[in-house]
Write an enzyme that holds these catalytic residues in place. Structure first.
Site, PDB file in Angstrom:
ATOM      1  N   ASP A  33       0.855  -1.181   0.000  1.00 16.67           N
ATOM      2  CA  ASP A  33       0.000   0.000   0.000  1.00 16.67           C
ATOM      3  C   ASP A  33       0.895   1.236   0.000  1.00 16.67           C
ATOM      4  OD1 ASP A  33      -1.748   2.089   0.561  1.00 16.67           O
ATOM      5  OD2 ASP A  33      -2.972   0.912   1.947  1.00 16.67           O
ATOM      6  N   HIS A  34       0.876   1.972  -1.116  1.00 18.59           N
ATOM      7  CA  HIS A  34       1.800   3.097  -1.259  1.00 18.59           C
ATOM      8  C   HIS A  34       1.463   4.259  -0.332  1.00 18.59           C
ATOM      9  CE1 HIS A  34       5.174   4.913  -2.956  1.00 18.59           C
ATOM     10  NE2 HIS A  34       4.891   4.879  -4.237  1.00 18.59           N
ATOM     11  N   ARG A  35       0.284   4.238   0.286  1.00 17.45           N
ATOM     12  CA  ARG A  35      -0.043   5.278   1.272  1.00 17.45           C
ATOM     13  C   ARG A  35       0.765   5.104   2.550  1.00 17.45           C
ATOM     14  NH1 ARG A  35      -6.357   4.198   1.684  1.00 17.45           N
ATOM     15  NH2 ARG A  35      -5.447   2.115   1.916  1.00 17.45           N
ATOM     16  N   ILE A  40       3.663   2.613   2.676  1.00 14.64           N
ATOM     17  CA  ILE A  40       5.023   2.121   2.389  1.00 14.64           C
ATOM     18  C   ILE A  40       5.509   2.734   1.084  1.00 14.64           C
ATOM     19  CG2 ILE A  40       6.370   0.048   1.889  1.00 14.64           C
ATOM     20  CD1 ILE A  40       4.102  -1.490   3.473  1.00 14.64           C
TER      21      ILE A  40
END
Length: 564
Positions: free
Chosen positions: A536-538, A540
């Site tokens: 999850d780019h939010r 990591i």
């Protein structure tokens, strides 16, 4: 003094047996009359079974997966003397076979509480006979005070768990007052409005039915105490042989009185799974009813707007005017023979979750590989040593142990988003995707950090067998921190696994293969395994994900590092 009451499954229509898919109460719980006890499901619909009495749950007679039918005992209640008697439950009422009118039939003729009146008199227009339903909900008021209506003019739209229908006027005249509003519950004889007549004759001369306001108010107050639940939409899509009797579902599925968007129960469920507020969606269906396509368009438009807002470029360069096409509707039979096959229950449930996760989570996948030459040799050796004990070491067991060590070094991966808060977990429950005849399920290995490799191998094998047999309990599929999806026994070189919300990462593992690796002097064959880490780019960023994957690969290459 108190007595034990047996709460049984009421009339459930034409279904011979239905499966218990959810228990909504436990032993010791206090329940009220009409409170939902269990959720059951047929191959066509699901419904909640309400209690016919109030009391304390003394024992449960059913469990998840049981098959029940009309008359099956669900539980035993201890009814105390101070429990207030409730109005007769719809679940206790035995009705004749379904005879309620379909939407496509002629509109229901409203009746009046008096004979035809002379001009200047006031006429109460009341709800006529509406079939087997004791109460229906007003979902739309079509007239206002001061409006002039004719005989047969539609006044309100009501909805049951079977159908929506319009109630027409029995007289012509001017509306002087409204007696109902959206969300009210009405029944046969309830006053809809009052008219000042114009002297026209009544279209028909139905039998007068006096209103019973005290009973209506009492029933409405009882209904507003019920938990909110989606009703089953059977108004045109479900054949009559599969329709649910109103005694089984109507009372337990009516919404509390409030202004609700105009949408069917199936659309409400679809919107809830995607996290969509229907009040924000514009309906394009008949009378502005919200359809599934409306919900899809709203989600796509919202995502497009969010992407445009976050972009550093102007909205016009990001395709601000781009419109998303509707899903194509094709008659495949025109091109050749076809066969329609319904999705399994597991695939329908997991499909909705996967769709939500893919739409709501910004996925990025980091691909790496690990040298497992020595680890594979160790695994083969351990299997030979423990062959008589019946313990089979799988590569998954070693990967789980290495993942736990990686989660301890990179705690951001062992977390979940809760609004603007990042919940850091201090336990290590690892889920792993298990392939079953009905689709993928994810058993969860609890406290993996406290278990040895042999214990992990044994427990994962047991959980996988339960999954294949369809015997996993809900508790065995809950509480996961991180998920591993392994295709090692099938093939592939890499893939993009979808994150299992509310987790923030998932590891995909493909089939290992030998590759020539340069050791500084010559090429030598090394067994490598692909690692595909979706995150999850939010939460990591790319650098942290690359470090996690590289660290995991180093542990698998030299498993002694797990002990450090």
């Amino acid at each position: 003094m108190s007595k034990l009451l047996e709460i049984k499954v009421p009339d459930i229509g034409d279904f011979s047996e239905v499966e218990v898919i959810e228990l909504l109460v436990a032993v010791g719980d206090r329940v009220e009359a009409e409170q939902s006890l269990v959720t059951v499901e047929s191959d066509k619909a699901s419904m909640e079974i309400p209690s016919s009495d109030a009391g304390i749950v003394k024992s449960l007679k059913v469990k998840l997966g049981d098959k029940v039918k009309e008359g099956s005992v669900i539980l035993e209640l201890e009814a105390a003397d101070n429990v207030v008697d409730q109005p007769v439950s719809a679940a206790k009422t035995t009705t004749a076979p379904d005879s309620s009118p379909a939407v496509s039939q002629a509109p229901v003729q409203a009746t009046s509480s008096s004979a035809p009146a002379a001009a200047g008199d006031v006429i109460n227009v009341v709800v006529p006979d509406i079939g087997d339903f004791s109460e229906v909900e007003v979902i739309e008021v079509l007239v206002s005070v001061g409006d002039t209506v004719d005989v047969e003019s539609s006044l309100i739209t009501v909805e049951s768990d079977k159908a929506s229908m319009e109630i027409p006027s029995s007289h012509a005249g001017t509306v002087t007052s409204l007696a109902v509003k959206v969300g009210d519950k009405v029944s046969k004889g309830s006053v809809v409005l009052t008219l000042s007549p114009t002297g026209q004759q009544v279209a028909a001369a139905p039998v007068s039915v006096p209103a019973q306001p005290e009973q209506v108010v009492q029933a409405a107050e009882t209904m507003t105490k019920l938990p909110s639940s989606d009703r089953i939409d059977e108004t045109a899509t479900v054949p009559s042989e599969f329709r649910v009797s109103p005694t089984a579902s109507f009372a337990s599925t009516m919404m509390p009185s409030r202004n609700l968007p105009h949408a069917s129960p199936s659309v409400r469920k679809f919107a809830r799974e995607l996290g969509v507020d229907l009040a924000q969606v514009k309906g394009t269906g008949e009378k502005h009813r919200i359809t599934q396509d409306d919900v899809r368009k709203y989600v796509k438009a919202t995502l497009t707007a969010a992407m445009s807002t976050r972009s550093t470029t102007s909205s016009s360069s990001v395709g601000g005017g781009l419109s998303v096409l509707d899903w194509p509707k094709i008659d495949f039979a025109k091109f050749g023979p076809i066969e329609s096959k319904p999705l399994s229950r597991i695939k329908k449930i997991s499909g909705a979750n996967l769709h939500r996760n893919w739409v709501m989570i910004p996925h990025v996948t980091n691909n790496d590989e690990a040298d497992i030459t020595e680890l594979e040799a160790l695994r083969v050796k351990l299997n030979k040593e423990h062959e008589k004990a019946g313990i089979k070491f799988t590569m998954l067991a070693f990967i789980i142990k290495a993942v736990v060590a990686s989660l301890k070094k990179f705690p951001e991966f062992n977390a979940s988003l809760d609004g603007d808060q990042l919940v850091m977990k201090k336990y290590y429950h690892i889920g792993f995707a298990a392939d079953t005849p009905n689709g993928l399920v994810v058993p969860v290995l609890k406290d993996a950090d406290k278990k040895s490799i042999s214990e992990i191998a044994k427990e994962t094998a047991e959980l996988a067998k339960l999954a294949r047999d369809g015997k996993l309990s809900p508790s065995q599929m809950q509480g996961g921190c991180f998920t591993i999806s392994s295709l090692g026994g099938i093939g592939g070189t890499s893939f993009t696994p979808i994150i299992n919300a509310p987790e923030v990462a998932i590891l995909g593992v493909c089939r290992s293969s030998y590759k020539p690796v340069w050791n500084g002097q010559a090429f030598e064959p090394r067994l490598t395994i692909p690692l595909s880490l979706s995150y999850d780019h939010r939460v990591i960023d790319g650098a942290l994900a690359a470090r996690f994957n590289a660290y995991l690969a180093s542990l698998l290459a030299d498993f002694r590092r797990v002990l450090i």
